[in-house]
Design a protein around this motif. Structure first.
Motif, short mmCIF file in Angstrom:
data_model
loop_
_atom_site.label_atom_id
_atom_site.label_comp_id
_atom_site.label_asym_id
_atom_site.label_seq_id
_atom_site.Cartn_x
_atom_site.Cartn_y
_atom_site.Cartn_z
N VAL A 185 -2.33 37.37 -19.68
CA VAL A 185 -3.04 38.56 -20.16
C VAL A 185 -2.39 39.78 -19.51
CG1 VAL A 185 -5.21 39.85 -20.06
CG2 VAL A 185 -5.23 37.42 -20.63
N LEU A 186 -1.85 40.67 -20.33
CA LEU A 186 -1.23 41.92 -19.86
C LEU A 186 -2.28 43.01 -20.01
CD1 LEU A 186 2.16 41.42 -21.75
CD2 LEU A 186 1.60 40.75 -19.39
N ALA A 187 -3.12 43.13 -19.01
CA ALA A 187 -4.29 43.98 -19.12
C ALA A 187 -3.93 45.45 -18.91
CB ALA A 187 -5.35 43.55 -18.11
N THR A 188 -4.38 46.28 -19.82
CA THR A 188 -4.18 47.72 -19.68
C THR A 188 -5.25 48.36 -18.82
OG1 THR A 188 -5.38 48.12 -21.74
CG2 THR A 188 -2.99 47.88 -21.89
N THR A 229 -10.84 42.19 -21.80
CA THR A 229 -11.78 41.32 -22.52
C THR A 229 -11.24 40.87 -23.87
OG1 THR A 229 -13.67 42.23 -21.33
CG2 THR A 229 -14.12 41.11 -23.41
N PRO A 230 -10.80 41.78 -24.78
CA PRO A 230 -10.25 41.29 -26.04
C PRO A 230 -8.94 40.53 -25.87
CG PRO A 230 -10.05 43.68 -25.89
CD PRO A 230 -10.92 43.24 -24.76
N ALA A 231 -8.13 40.92 -24.89
CA ALA A 231 -6.88 40.20 -24.66
C ALA A 231 -7.15 38.79 -24.17
CB ALA A 231 -6.01 40.96 -23.67
N ALA A 232 -8.19 38.63 -23.34
CA ALA A 232 -8.54 37.29 -22.85
C ALA A 232 -8.95 36.37 -24.00
CB ALA A 232 -9.66 37.41 -21.82
N LYS A 233 -9.69 36.91 -24.95
CA LYS A 233 -10.12 36.10 -26.09
C LYS A 233 -8.91 35.58 -26.87
CE LYS A 233 -12.95 36.30 -30.28
NZ LYS A 233 -13.82 37.16 -31.13
N LYS A 234 -7.96 36.46 -27.11
CA LYS A 234 -6.76 36.03 -27.85
C LYS A 234 -5.92 35.08 -27.01
CE LYS A 234 -4.91 38.70 -30.93
NZ LYS A 234 -4.16 39.75 -31.69
N ALA A 235 -5.86 35.31 -25.69
CA ALA A 235 -5.08 34.45 -24.81
C ALA A 235 -5.64 33.03 -24.81
CB ALA A 235 -5.07 35.02 -23.40
N ARG A 236 -6.96 32.90 -24.78
CA ARG A 236 -7.57 31.56 -24.82
C ARG A 236 -7.15 30.83 -26.09
NH1 ARG A 236 -12.23 34.72 -23.72
NH2 ARG A 236 -12.73 34.79 -21.48
N PHE A 237 -7.14 31.54 -27.21
CA PHE A 237 -6.75 30.94 -28.47
C PHE A 237 -5.28 30.50 -28.43
CE2 PHE A 237 -5.45 31.45 -33.01
CZ PHE A 237 -6.28 30.49 -33.56
#
Length: 308
Positions: free
Chosen positions: A183-186, A165-173
């Motif tokens: 997104v390299l999701a942990t 979820t937080p990685a997706a927010k930064k990826a969109r930006f």
């Protein structure tokens, strides 16, 4: 290189300081410059761990179109503040309390007394477990702040590491600057989130087993053994807000520890101010220096007058 502060605890008189500044990053040093020019007795205590010192070269700070390293900027700010009489002490403030109308700070087994305190203690980014981390940061393969430097990753292959979820927010930006963002999701992202990211052109790699450094890139290993290389990786792992001194005194803060301040940068504790990343989640040098100017002026105006 950042020059060590020359003041020692033994150099300080028994008189209370007008203001003690805790933290010698851009916010703390800018506030020291302002207060020194207001002819106030000001001391900066700094442990040498400013987040700004990690910046290899910034092209995002106004006035430096050719770029400036974080260390060089801190050197210039420190020298300018000292030119007007501000003092700097290398050390760490371990505790802070109120006593008899003054603040008492404990550092290196001794006590400092001040009428006002400004906290400019910043944050510490949570970093991935990556060999040669400092080298990778210096090379620009690992970056923390897309607002600061994503323009330099224009059209590169970018990975964003963290919980989905937080990685997706930064990826969109980051899609502002590149079509190739993953997104390299942990953790395992929800199917709806992965589908939404795919619609916006963002790939998802679920399950990260480790990172390794290549010469100018970062290799990411998935839990199934697959390897992917990225020009730049942005962590989205969170941070530690260094607001402990104020929180232990009862200062109000938000749910991640950022100190709550008024329009003069004053915390909920009278006489205690805060500026920079310890206050704002917009981690920008220009924001920190703006906070510092506001706080320093409010501190000066709130102290007894010091006419010539």
């Amino acid at each position: 290189m950042i020059q060590p502060a020359g003041t020692t605890l033994n150099d300080l008189s028994g008189q209370p300081l007008d203001c003690l500044i805790v933290g010698g990053g851009p916010a703390g040093l800018t506030a020291a410059l302002y207060l020194a020019r207001y002819r106030r007795d000001v001391l900066v205590v700094d442990d040498g761990a400013s987040r700004a010192a990690l910046i290899p070269e910034s092209h995002n700070y106004p006035g430096f179109s050719d770029g400036i390293s974080g260390e060089a900027l801190l050197d210039r700010l420190g020298e300018q503040a000292e030119q007007y009489g501000a003092r700097r002490l290398r050390g760490r403030v371990e505790a802070l309390r109120r006593e008899g109308g003054l603040f008492v700070a404990h550092s290196d087994g001794k006590s400092l007394h001040a009428r006002r305190v400004l906290l400019a203690t910043g944050i510490v980014d949570d970093s991935p477990d990556l060999p040669d981390l400092e080298y990778v940061i210096e090379r620009g393969a690992l970056r923390y702040c897309p607002i600061c430097d994503a323009y330099e990753a224009l059209d590169k292959k970018i990975g964003v590491l963290g919980r989905a979820t937080p990685a997706a927010k930064k990826a969109r930006f980051l899609r502002t600057w590149s079509r190739d963002v993953t997104v390299l999701a942990t953790d395992a992202p929800e199917p709806a989130l992965a589908a939404e990211l795919a619609r916006t052109g963002i790939k998802t790699m679920a399950g990260v087993a480790g990172l390794t450094r290549e010469e100018h890139r970062i290799s990411v290993r998935g839990i199934n053994g697959e390897m992917h290389e990225f020009d730049v990786v942005y962590p989205a792992l969170g941070c530690q807000v260094r607001s402990d001194l104020a929180r232990e005194m009862g200062a109000r803060c938000d749910d991640i520890g950022l100190l709550l301040v008024d329009d003069k940068q004053k915390t909920s504790i009278d006489g205690l101010y805060a500026a920079g990343d310890v206050v704002s989640d917009l981690h920008q040098i220009s924001v920190a220096t703006g906070h510092a100017a506001i706080a320093a002026t409010a501190i000066h105006n709130g102290l007894p007058g010091n006419p010539r």
